[in-house]
Design a protein around this motif. Structure first.
Motif, PDB file in Angstrom:
ATOM      1  N   THR A 301       0.838  -1.193   0.000  1.00 54.60           N
ATOM      2  CA  THR A 301       0.000   0.000   0.000  1.00 54.60           C
ATOM      3  C   THR A 301       0.877   1.248   0.000  1.00 54.60           C
ATOM      4  OG1 THR A 301      -0.059   0.090   2.412  1.00 54.60           O
ATOM      5  CG2 THR A 301      -1.803  -1.193   1.301  1.00 54.60           C
ATOM      6  N   ALA A 302       0.250   2.398  -0.248  1.00 56.34           N
ATOM      7  CA  ALA A 302       0.992   3.666  -0.255  1.00 56.34           C
ATOM      8  C   ALA A 302       1.703   3.927   1.081  1.00 56.34           C
ATOM      9  CB  ALA A 302       0.061   4.808  -0.619  1.00 56.34           C
ATOM     10  N   PRO A 303       1.051   3.730   2.243  1.00 55.39           N
ATOM     11  CA  PRO A 303       1.773   3.934   3.503  1.00 55.39           C
ATOM     12  C   PRO A 303       2.962   2.993   3.670  1.00 55.39           C
ATOM     13  CG  PRO A 303      -0.590   3.952   3.899  1.00 55.39           C
ATOM     14  CD  PRO A 303      -0.390   3.497   2.486  1.00 55.39           C
ATOM     15  N   LYS A 315       3.960   6.158   9.577  1.00 56.05           N
ATOM     16  CA  LYS A 315       3.182   6.475  10.788  1.00 56.05           C
ATOM     17  C   LYS A 315       2.295   7.697  10.595  1.00 56.05           C
ATOM     18  CE  LYS A 315       6.655   4.617  14.003  1.00 56.05           C
ATOM     19  NZ  LYS A 315       7.703   4.987  14.994  1.00 56.05           N
ATOM     20  N   GLY A 316       2.852   8.724   9.963  1.00 57.97           N
ATOM     21  CA  GLY A 316       2.102   9.971   9.807  1.00 57.97           C
ATOM     22  C   GLY A 316       1.545  10.176   8.417  1.00 57.97           C
ATOM     23  N   PHE A 317       1.362   9.088   7.669  1.00 60.28           N
ATOM     24  CA  PHE A 317       0.917   9.180   6.275  1.00 60.28           C
ATOM     25  C   PHE A 317      -0.385   9.960   6.139  1.00 60.28           C
ATOM     26  CE2 PHE A 317      -1.543   7.666   2.664  1.00 60.28           C
ATOM     27  CZ  PHE A 317      -0.630   7.685   1.627  1.00 60.28           C
ATOM     28  N   LYS A 344      -2.323  12.228  -9.630  1.00 59.27           N
ATOM     29  CA  LYS A 344      -3.385  11.641  -8.804  1.00 59.27           C
ATOM     30  C   LYS A 344      -3.030  11.771  -7.324  1.00 59.27           C
ATOM     31  CE  LYS A 344      -2.860   7.645 -10.712  1.00 59.27           C
ATOM     32  NZ  LYS A 344      -3.008   6.193 -10.964  1.00 59.27           N
ATOM     33  N   VAL A 345      -4.044  11.982  -6.524  1.00 55.53           N
ATOM     34  CA  VAL A 345      -3.879  11.986  -5.070  1.00 55.53           C
ATOM     35  C   VAL A 345      -4.512  10.709  -4.532  1.00 55.53           C
ATOM     36  CG1 VAL A 345      -4.435  13.144  -2.906  1.00 55.53           C
ATOM     37  CG2 VAL A 345      -3.883  14.502  -4.939  1.00 55.53           C
ATOM     38  N   LYS A 353       1.744   0.776  -7.862  1.00 54.55           N
ATOM     39  CA  LYS A 353       2.030   0.071  -9.109  1.00 54.55           C
ATOM     40  C   LYS A 353       3.506   0.197  -9.444  1.00 54.55           C
ATOM     41  CE  LYS A 353      -2.591   0.870 -11.073  1.00 54.55           C
ATOM     42  NZ  LYS A 353      -3.119   1.562  -9.890  1.00 54.55           N
ATOM     43  N   ASP A 354       4.037  -0.831 -10.093  1.00 54.13           N
ATOM     44  CA  ASP A 354       5.446  -0.803 -10.503  1.00 54.13           C
ATOM     45  C   ASP A 354       5.667   0.391 -11.432  1.00 54.13           C
ATOM     46  OD1 ASP A 354       8.088  -2.104 -10.607  1.00 54.13           O
ATOM     47  OD2 ASP A 354       7.621  -2.351 -12.736  1.00 54.13           O
ATOM     48  N   GLY A 355       6.644   1.237 -11.091  1.00 57.42           N
ATOM     49  CA  GLY A 355       6.967   2.390 -11.922  1.00 57.42           C
ATOM     50  C   GLY A 355       6.302   3.684 -11.503  1.00 57.42           C
ATOM     51  N   ASP A 356       5.438   3.669 -10.488  1.00 61.00           N
ATOM     52  CA  ASP A 356       4.833   4.912 -10.010  1.00 61.00           C
ATOM     53  C   ASP A 356       5.918   5.905  -9.593  1.00 61.00           C
ATOM     54  OD1 ASP A 356       2.198   4.206 -10.381  1.00 61.00           O
ATOM     55  OD2 ASP A 356       1.801   3.703  -8.286  1.00 61.00           O
ATOM     56  N   VAL A 357       5.725   7.172  -9.976  1.00 59.52           N
ATOM     57  CA  VAL A 357       6.580   8.253  -9.490  1.00 59.52           C
ATOM     58  C   VAL A 357       5.790   8.945  -8.380  1.00 59.52           C
ATOM     59  CG1 VAL A 357       7.870  10.339 -10.090  1.00 59.52           C
ATOM     60  CG2 VAL A 357       7.600   8.501 -11.785  1.00 59.52           C
ATOM     61  N   MET A 358       6.340   8.991  -7.158  1.00 57.37           N
ATOM     62  CA  MET A 358       5.537   9.345  -5.994  1.00 57.37           C
ATOM     63  C   MET A 358       6.170  10.427  -5.113  1.00 57.37           C
ATOM     64  SD  MET A 358       4.320   5.492  -4.873  1.00 57.37           S
ATOM     65  CE  MET A 358       2.807   6.043  -4.058  1.00 57.37           C
ATOM     66  N   HIS A 359       5.276  11.218  -4.507  1.00 57.77           N
ATOM     67  CA  HIS A 359       5.630  12.099  -3.384  1.00 57.77           C
ATOM     68  C   HIS A 359       4.690  11.734  -2.239  1.00 57.77           C
ATOM     69  CE1 HIS A 359       8.390  14.736  -5.449  1.00 57.77           C
ATOM     70  NE2 HIS A 359       7.513  14.974  -6.407  1.00 57.77           N
ATOM     71  N   PHE A 360       5.165  11.852  -1.007  1.00 57.01           N
ATOM     72  CA  PHE A 360       4.328  11.532   0.146  1.00 57.01           C
ATOM     73  C   PHE A 360       4.149  12.759   1.020  1.00 57.01           C
ATOM     74  CE2 PHE A 360       6.453   7.517  -1.003  1.00 57.01           C
ATOM     75  CZ  PHE A 360       5.343   6.726  -1.230  1.00 57.01           C
ATOM     76  N   ARG A 361       2.928  12.935   1.508  1.00 57.17           N
ATOM     77  CA  ARG A 361       2.631  13.963   2.492  1.00 57.17           C
ATOM     78  C   ARG A 361       2.380  13.245   3.830  1.00 57.17           C
ATOM     79  NH1 ARG A 361       4.734  18.179  -0.084  1.00 57.17           N
ATOM     80  NH2 ARG A 361       3.869  18.359  -2.206  1.00 57.17           N
ATOM     81  N   PHE A 362       3.025  13.744   4.864  1.00 58.26           N
ATOM     82  CA  PHE A 362       2.872  13.079   6.148  1.00 58.26           C
ATOM     83  C   PHE A 362       2.981  14.107   7.278  1.00 58.26           C
ATOM     84  CE2 PHE A 362       7.357  13.494   5.629  1.00 58.26           C
ATOM     85  CZ  PHE A 362       7.906  13.530   6.894  1.00 58.26           C
ATOM     86  N   ASN A 363       2.517  13.708   8.457  1.00 53.46           N
ATOM     87  CA  ASN A 363       2.574  14.581   9.631  1.00 53.46           C
ATOM     88  C   ASN A 363       2.788  13.719  10.855  1.00 53.46           C
ATOM     89  OD1 ASN A 363       2.399  16.836  11.295  1.00 53.46           O
ATOM     90  ND2 ASN A 363       0.178  16.599  11.521  1.00 53.46           N
ATOM     91  N   VAL A 364       3.863  13.945  11.579  1.00 49.43           N
ATOM     92  CA  VAL A 364       4.152  13.173  12.775  1.00 49.43           C
ATOM     93  C   VAL A 364       4.064  14.095  13.999  1.00 49.43           C
ATOM     94  CG1 VAL A 364       5.858  11.778  14.006  1.00 49.43           C
ATOM     95  CG2 VAL A 364       5.623  11.577  11.520  1.00 49.43           C
TER      96      VAL A 364
END
Length: 364
Positions: A301-303, A315-317, A344-345, A353-364
């Motif tokens: 999964t994304a987290p 943890k803060g995903f 996409k958000v 998915k294999d090959g996804d280009v990703m940024h993550f927003r998180f808060n801890v």
């Protein structure tokens, strides 16, 4: 996640390991040259990473990696402790997948432990030893679980049924990976058993230079033998691959490969196959400071993917911002992909998915 290189002594395991990892494990013309397992962290060749580097022009680039283990050669009787049997079997049990090297070339100057070249026999020798060790494990576990099953314990009854099916399969000289599990409970049990022959396997036919492109009669025998195993067979001229890695420049290596009729080193093909065998896949982060390939399990999964970067990210995903690799390359940048509506958000349930280009927003 580790893939272990196995095979009889003197089939080319350590030479292959050196090609993959440049770790220079000892390689010589006598049995049991490898005693302690050597571990190499090997970069996974990925043309997509090169394309992202070309587009983003980052300060640095980091590839995905896979751990490859060079394990001592096995001989008949290993399941009973012959040779380095117990040590070998313990080392392979710790791996997640098997790269089984089979000698498919003639060379009177390189001794064979059984005196002649026969990859079918060699494969069966290893299979039988692994199956015998698994049979010992299964029978010990059966003795324990039978008592609980007699009391009516439902979990024990399920486990006993699966163990009996595995036992019957092993007694037929078939590996545990050929046993079909009926449900998730059995899948989890099979994983918990940690049987050696339940691990996924990739066969590497070590051939002479002239057979590097199309294989030979030995390779044909191996392919026919494993056609029902749902296992990949790779043809590799390991000695030639070793020569290629010694060349200093990219141009020299390219010319060598072209002379052989190969588009890329066979070692690169093998590394990607091992990565797939381990059920690993890649997502990318792409910024001016760094373009990087991150390794995750298929189905993450994304987290979980975020947690590979740092546990705080998981943890803060909050959310993942995703552009497919194909869209990123087609539009040429993150900004242009966003303008085209290809950004996409995704939330916590998103399966990466294999090959996804990703940024993550998180808060801890």
């Amino acid at each position: 996640m580790k893939a272990g290189i196995v095979g009889l002594p003197n089939v080319g395991k350590s030479t292959l390991f050196n090609c993959l990892s440049n770790a220079k494990a000892q390689s010589a013309n006598f049995p049991f040259c490898t005693i302690e397992p050597n571990i190499g962290v090997v970069n996974v060749p990925d043309p997509r990473l090169e394309k992202l580097e070309e587009l983003v022009k980052p300060v640095r680039v980091q590839t995905a990696t896979v751990d490859i283990v060079d394990i001592a050669g096995l001989v008949k009787g290993a399941s009973k402790g012959e040779g380095l049997g117990n040590q070998f079997l313990g080392n392979i049990r710790e791996c997640n997948a098997i790269i089984h090297v089979l000698r498919c070339f003639d060379n009177d100057n390189i001794i064979h432990v059984d005196g002649n070249i026969n990859p079918v026999r060699d494969k069966e020798t290893i299979d039988i030893e692994l199956q015998l060790k698994d049979l010992e494990t299964v029978e010990k576990r059966l003795d324990k679980v039978k008592r609980a099953a007699k009391t009516g314990n439902k979990e024990a009854i399920v486990e006993e049924g699966l163990l009996n099916r595995i036992r019957e399969t092993l007694l037929q000289a078939k590996s545990a990976r050929t046993v079909e599990t009926k449900n998730i409970d059995e899948e989890e049990l099979m994983e918990n058993f940690q049987l050696i022959t339940s691990k996924p396997v990739l066969y590497v036919c070590n051939v002479d230079e002239d057979s590097a492109v199309n294989g030979n009669a030995y390779v044909d025998q191996v392919r026919e033998l494993v056609k029902d195993e749902n296992a990949e067979v790779i043809v590799l001229a390991v000695g030639t691959e070793a020569d290629i890695t010694e060349l200093e420049t990219f141009e020299e290596r390219k010319m060598f490969l072209e002379d052989l009729g190969l588009q890329e080193p066979g070692a690169s093909v093998l590394i990607r196959a091992a990565y797939k065998l381990l059920k690993q896949q890649t997502y990318f982060t792409a910024g001016v400071k760094e373009v990087r390939a991150w390794t995750i399990n298929v189905g993450s999964t994304a987290p979980q993917a975020a947690g590979v970067i740092h546990t705080d990210f998981e943890k803060g995903f909050i959310r993942a911002e995703v552009i497919s690799y194909e869209d990123f390359v087609f539009y040429g940048s993150e900004a242009k992909a966003k303008e085209a509506g290809k950004f996409k958000v995704e939330g916590k349930e998103y399966i990466v998915k294999d090959g996804d280009v990703m940024h993550f927003r998180f808060n801890v």
